[in-house]
Design a protein around this motif. Structure first.
Motif, PDB file in Angstrom:
ATOM      1  N   SER A   1      26.076  38.555  46.006  1.00 42.30           N
ATOM      2  CA  SER A   1      25.485  39.262  44.873  1.00 42.30           C
ATOM      3  C   SER A   1      24.219  39.969  45.327  1.00 42.30           C
ATOM      4  O   SER A   1      23.641  39.639  46.354  1.00 42.30           O
ATOM      5  CB  SER A   1      25.183  38.301  43.718  1.00 42.30           C
TER       6      SER A   1
ATOM      7  N   ASN B   1      33.848  33.295  33.981  1.00 43.00           N
ATOM      8  CA  ASN B   1      32.940  33.995  34.880  1.00 43.00           C
ATOM      9  C   ASN B   1      33.490  33.966  36.304  1.00 43.00           C
ATOM     10  O   ASN B   1      33.918  32.918  36.791  1.00 43.00           O
ATOM     11  CB  ASN B   1      31.578  33.284  34.805  1.00 43.00           C
TER      12      ASN B   1
ATOM     13  N   CYS C   1      28.700  42.620  44.796  1.00 46.08           N
ATOM     14  CA  CYS C   1      29.598  41.593  44.269  1.00 46.08           C
ATOM     15  C   CYS C   1      31.025  42.090  44.057  1.00 46.08           C
ATOM     16  O   CYS C   1      31.819  41.409  43.413  1.00 46.08           O
ATOM     17  CB  CYS C   1      29.050  41.044  42.960  1.00 46.08           C
TER      18      CYS C   1
ATOM     19  N   ARG D   1      33.456  44.591  39.744  1.00 43.99           N
ATOM     20  CA  ARG D   1      32.133  44.066  40.069  1.00 43.99           C
ATOM     21  C   ARG D   1      31.966  42.770  39.291  1.00 43.99           C
ATOM     22  O   ARG D   1      31.868  42.764  38.061  1.00 43.99           O
ATOM     23  CB  ARG D   1      31.049  45.087  39.741  1.00 43.99           C
TER      24      ARG D   1
ATOM     25  N   CYS E   1      29.640  40.712  38.747  1.00 44.37           N
ATOM     26  CA  CYS E   1      28.455  40.428  37.932  1.00 44.37           C
ATOM     27  C   CYS E   1      28.544  41.002  36.523  1.00 44.37           C
ATOM     28  O   CYS E   1      27.874  40.513  35.615  1.00 44.37           O
ATOM     29  CB  CYS E   1      27.188  40.909  38.631  1.00 44.37           C
ATOM     30  N   ILE E   2      29.351  42.021  36.335  1.00 43.24           N
ATOM     31  CA  ILE E   2      29.446  42.634  35.003  1.00 43.24           C
ATOM     32  C   ILE E   2      30.860  42.546  34.439  1.00 43.24           C
ATOM     33  O   ILE E   2      31.162  43.184  33.434  1.00 43.24           O
ATOM     34  CB  ILE E   2      28.968  44.103  35.013  1.00 43.24           C
TER      35      ILE E   2
ATOM     36  N   CYS F   1      22.018  42.950  42.894  1.00 47.50           N
ATOM     37  CA  CYS F   1      21.193  43.286  41.742  1.00 47.50           C
ATOM     38  C   CYS F   1      21.572  42.536  40.465  1.00 47.50           C
ATOM     39  O   CYS F   1      20.766  42.393  39.573  1.00 47.50           O
ATOM     40  CB  CYS F   1      21.274  44.787  41.488  1.00 47.50           C
ATOM     41  N   LEU F   2      22.817  42.093  40.360  1.00 45.38           N
ATOM     42  CA  LEU F   2      23.371  41.428  39.178  1.00 45.38           C
ATOM     43  C   LEU F   2      23.391  42.323  37.933  1.00 45.38           C
ATOM     44  O   LEU F   2      23.458  41.839  36.808  1.00 45.38           O
ATOM     45  CB  LEU F   2      22.659  40.111  38.885  1.00 45.38           C
ATOM     46  N   THR F   3      23.336  43.641  38.133  1.00 40.07           N
ATOM     47  CA  THR F   3      23.435  44.582  37.015  1.00 40.07           C
ATOM     48  C   THR F   3      24.595  45.561  37.199  1.00 40.07           C
ATOM     49  O   THR F   3      24.770  46.467  36.397  1.00 40.07           O
ATOM     50  CB  THR F   3      22.134  45.393  36.846  1.00 40.07           C
ATOM     51  N   GLY F   4      25.346  45.413  38.280  1.00 37.20           N
ATOM     52  CA  GLY F   4      26.475  46.300  38.533  1.00 37.20           C
ATOM     53  C   GLY F   4      26.141  47.555  39.298  1.00 37.20           C
ATOM     54  O   GLY F   4      27.011  48.375  39.561  1.00 37.20           O
ATOM     55  N   SER F   5      24.882  47.725  39.682  1.00 35.93           N
ATOM     56  CA  SER F   5      24.461  48.953  40.346  1.00 35.93           C
ATOM     57  C   SER F   5      24.737  48.978  41.845  1.00 35.93           C
ATOM     58  O   SER F   5      25.122  49.999  42.389  1.00 35.93           O
ATOM     59  CB  SER F   5      22.967  49.181  40.128  1.00 35.93           C
ATOM     60  N   CYS F   6      24.545  47.856  42.521  1.00 36.32           N
ATOM     61  CA  CYS F   6      24.572  47.882  43.988  1.00 36.32           C
ATOM     62  C   CYS F   6      25.963  47.704  44.591  1.00 36.32           C
ATOM     63  O   CYS F   6      26.215  48.134  45.707  1.00 36.32           O
ATOM     64  CB  CYS F   6      23.621  46.837  44.555  1.00 36.32           C
TER      65      CYS F   6
END
Length: 84
Positions: free
Chosen positions: A38, A24, A48, A58, A60-61, A40-45
């Motif tokens: 970090s 990770n 990261c 990114r 986070c993903i 959103c931790l979903t890769g959208s913003c």
């Protein structure tokens, strides 16, 4: 059989750590004394985003991948939006 940490990472603070494929990014950076921002931790913003050998990922993903088994040089990207 214990997995060998065989890929060297050079971080922006010039610390070097060893990682394995699949590790990770966040925990690996923490071991080097860094914190990857970090959001959103979903890769959208994109908060990261880091550059790994010149390629933006990114954190986070993405997990650490190094098919060439060479040294990975990481730099943190800066975004004026997140710097406020």
């Amino acid at each position: 059989m214990k997995e060998t940490k065989n890929t060297k990472v050079i971080w922006p603070n010039n610390k070097e750590t060893f990682v394995s494929d699949g590790d990770n990014w966040f925990s690996s950076a923490k071991k080097a004394g860094l914190e990857i921002p970090s959001g959103c931790l979903t890769g959208s913003c994109g908060a990261c985003e880091i550059d790994v050998n010149g390629v933006t990922v990114r954190a986070c993903i993405s997990e650490i991948k190094n098919n060439k088994k060479c040294t990975l040089r990481v730099s943190l990207t800066t975004d004026p939006f997140w710097e406020k």
